[in-house]
Design a protein around this motif. Structure first.
Motif, PDB file in Angstrom:
ATOM      1  N   UNK A   1      13.929  -7.942  -2.656  1.00 10.28           N
ATOM      2  CA  UNK A   1      12.694  -7.306  -2.305  1.00 10.28           C
ATOM      3  C   UNK A   1      12.774  -6.778  -0.806  1.00 10.28           C
ATOM      4  N   UNK A   2      13.716  -7.082  -0.154  1.00 13.02           N
ATOM      5  CA  UNK A   2      13.833  -6.759   1.403  1.00 13.02           C
ATOM      6  C   UNK A   2      15.101  -5.983   1.690  1.00 13.02           C
ATOM      7  N   UNK A   3      15.063  -5.116   2.686  1.00 12.17           N
ATOM      8  CA  UNK A   3      16.538  -4.398   3.160  1.00 12.17           C
ATOM      9  C   UNK A   3      17.256  -5.433   3.915  1.00 12.17           C
ATOM     10  N   UNK A   4      18.499  -5.263   3.553  1.00 14.44           N
ATOM     11  CA  UNK A   4      19.246  -6.389   4.103  1.00 14.44           C
ATOM     12  C   UNK A   4      20.510  -5.634   4.843  1.00 14.44           C
TER      13      UNK A   4
ATOM     14  N   UNK B   1       9.233  -4.042   7.346  1.00 12.65           N
ATOM     15  CA  UNK B   1      10.477  -4.235   7.321  1.00 12.65           C
ATOM     16  C   UNK B   1      11.325  -3.026   7.899  1.00 12.65           C
ATOM     17  N   UNK B   2      11.420  -1.749   7.210  1.00 13.00           N
ATOM     18  CA  UNK B   2      12.250  -0.713   7.589  1.00 13.00           C
ATOM     19  C   UNK B   2      11.532   0.217   7.471  1.00 13.00           C
ATOM     20  N   UNK B   3      11.799   1.332   8.647  1.00 14.23           N
ATOM     21  CA  UNK B   3      11.139   2.589   8.556  1.00 14.23           C
ATOM     22  C   UNK B   3      12.378   3.623   8.323  1.00 14.23           C
ATOM     23  N   UNK B   4      12.330   4.470   7.385  1.00 10.03           N
ATOM     24  CA  UNK B   4      13.302   5.435   6.976  1.00 10.03           C
ATOM     25  C   UNK B   4      12.492   6.898   7.100  1.00 10.03           C
TER      26      UNK B   4
ATOM     27  N   UNK C   1       8.623  -1.135  -5.593  1.00  6.27           N
ATOM     28  CA  UNK C   1       9.900  -0.473  -5.495  1.00  6.27           C
ATOM     29  C   UNK C   1      10.777  -0.984  -6.425  1.00  6.27           C
ATOM     30  N   UNK C   2      11.806  -0.353  -6.788  1.00  2.00           N
ATOM     31  CA  UNK C   2      12.671  -0.854  -7.884  1.00  2.00           C
ATOM     32  C   UNK C   2      13.401  -2.126  -7.452  1.00  2.00           C
ATOM     33  N   UNK C   3      13.555  -2.420  -6.211  1.00  2.35           N
ATOM     34  CA  UNK C   3      14.056  -3.610  -5.621  1.00  2.35           C
ATOM     35  C   UNK C   3      13.375  -4.374  -5.434  1.00  2.35           C
ATOM     36  N   UNK C   4      11.886  -4.546  -5.928  1.00  3.71           N
ATOM     37  CA  UNK C   4      11.247  -5.662  -5.907  1.00  3.71           C
ATOM     38  C   UNK C   4       9.873  -5.655  -4.782  1.00  3.71           C
ATOM     39  N   UNK C   5      10.184  -4.961  -3.785  1.00  5.88           N
ATOM     40  CA  UNK C   5       9.351  -4.980  -2.651  1.00  5.88           C
ATOM     41  C   UNK C   5       8.274  -3.710  -2.806  1.00  5.88           C
TER      42      UNK C   5
END
Length: 488
Positions: A456-459, A397-400, A329-333
């Motif tokens: 790399x993780x949702x905050x 971490x997160x289900x969308x 992912x673009x955010x690193x994760x």
């Protein structure tokens, strides 16, 4: 001579070429012209329209098949698309440019034929030919060569008078005398005939839809630019979540304005961009792509996007369609996702094809948990329930998701392995009432969700809602209290 042959043949190739594309929800044949007009030929029952192209090159658009329940619905769709025309204009322009490039290449190739022939003949044979031109046979051959194009052209042939030719072009303002016409419609002409006179009421209804739609979404997009949203830090990445657009292209620029205001550089599309997943809905996907073409784009197909069309079309446009294998992912994760296994069209049934919904969820959980200790940052699905098993096992971490048309979450889930995760459900970005969203404004509240990532993780997440009265409602920024990796 080579230049003359190349240019003339190139022009002939260009004017004789055509492309079949899906425009304004129709299969359409696009043919270039030099009349400086963009002419839309709608068939035997609807009025033809045209306007100046702004240059010497024009185009004829002959509309073919589409799907609609009624003429009234079709006119309303035309008006809605006309209020957001950029993606359709770009599509036709691309087709004309493609034909121009093709014609230029073919003209160049044909223009080189005389030069190649001259070179292949050699000086001796060329001398023989030139001497032969002065003979009676040479003169006869020259005359025949000159008359061949004339016989091919046959300017003396004429078509019979047609019903189409009986109609006269007149300004839309004249045709709609007594009714207000938008300023943007200045220069549009309509072909008058006994049939089109009967469509005046439909056109007026379409104009009314156009006005209301443009006014509503113009105001919403402008107001979105000043919303007070959570501001990301320099080391954070924001993703804009859209879902359940159901062909509402009016909301695309509103969603983009919200994303820009929040600093989003990624768009996550949780599916149901269409209502039936059919090619006539390409206008919706064209708008989606044009609106977010400079962002990192990831998507899955929803249950209403049934069939391969939506997935293949977005893939061809450069979207990353998630297919049960994680991607960086673009955010690193790691980002994982899969299309919804169900298909429903416009019905209210759930037709599971191949693997069942539960089986796909289990396989998705297997894929999420089999990453050699590297955790899935985000699981993108159409229905958040598809990620339930992965959350239960503690691998995400997160289900969308979307699907329900009702915003929900973030909701914390404690996994079997002691690791926690969250799930969020975005409402309907198109403001759809079930699978229908086309209209002068959303049929119900329209939602987008913003997800903030760090390391790399949702905050954190934040939802933004546009109500049917044009008022924005901003949800609170919800921080996600994820376990740290060293707490396992």
């Amino acid at each position: 001579m080579c230049l003359t042959v190349g240019v003339s043949s190139g022009l002939a190739f260009f004017l004789g070429d055509s492309r079949t594309v899906v425009v304004a929800s129709h299969d359409a044949v696009v043919t270039p012209t030099f009349d400086g007009k963009v002419s839309l030929r709608t068939g035997p029952l609807l009025p033809d329209v045209r306007r100046a192209s702004g240059g010497p090159v024009g185009v004829d658009l002959v509309l073919g098949k589409t799907q609609t329940e009624s003429v009234e619905e079709l006119f309303a769709r035309y008006a809605f698309i006309a209020s957001e025309p950029d993606s359709q204009v770009a599509k036709v322009s691309d087709a004309v440019r493609d034909m121009a490039s093709s014609a230029a290449l073919r003209g160049l190739a044909l223009g080189l034929v005389p030069l190649a022939t001259w070179w292949l003949l050699g000086p001796h044979r060329r001398g023989q030919l030139f001497r032969g031109v002065r003979t009676r046979k040479g003169v006869l051959g020259g005359v025949l060569l000159l008359t061949v194009p004339l016989f091919l052209w046959q300017p003396w042939a004429s078509d019979e008078d047609t019903q189409e030719a009986q109609g006269e072009w007149e300004p839309l303002e004249t045709f709609m005398a007594g009714f207000p016409v938008p300023e943007e419609a200045a220069g549009i002409e309509i072909r008058n005939s006994p049939t089109t006179v009967q469509t005046q009421r439909l056109i007026q209804s379409a104009v009314d839809t156009y006005d209301k739609s443009k006014e509503f979404y113009d105001a919403a997009a402008e107001e979105a630019e000043s919303l007070e949203l959570n501001e990301p830090d320099d080391d954070e990445t924001v993703a804009l979540v859209v879902s359940d657009r159901h062909d509402n292209i009016g909301m695309d620029r509103v969603a983009r304005a919200i994303g820009d205001q929040a600093g989003a550089s990624v768009v996550l599309d949780a599916g149901d961009d269409t209502s039936t997943g059919q090619p006539w809905e390409a206008f919706s996907l064209d708008s989606l792509d044009r609106t977010f073409d400079d962002l990192d784009r990831f998507a899955v197909a929803g249950n209403h996007d049934n069939g391969p069309f939506v997935t293949d079309y977005l893939d061809d446009l450069g979207w990353t369609m998630l297919e049960e294998a994680p991607v960086e992912a673009p955010w690193g994760g790691l980002l994982l996702g899969v299309d919804d296994p169900r298909s429903s069209g416009l019905g209210n049934w759930r037709d599971e094809t191949g693997l069942s919904f539960t089986e796909v969820g289990e396989r998705l959980a297997d894929a999420a948990c089999d990453q050699d200790g590297e955790r899935i940052s985000t699981l993108l699905v159409h229905d958040a329930n598809l990620g339930r098993e992965a959350l239960t096992r503690g691998c995400v971490d997160l289900v969308v998701g979307g699907h329900t048309h009702v915003q929900d979450g973030p909701t914390e889930v404690l996994g079997e392995n002691g690791r926690n995760g969250y799930r969020i459900t975005n409402g309907t970005t198109g403001g759809a009432a079930y699978a229908i969203a086309i209209g002068s404004k959303p049929r119900r509240d329209a939602d987008v969700t913003l997800v903030t990532y760090r390391d790399g993780r949702p905050v954190g997440t934040q939802w933004v809602r546009l109500r049917t009265d044009g008022v924005f409602v901003i949800g609170p920024y919800a921080e996600l209290g994820l376990d740290e990796p060293d707490e396992e």
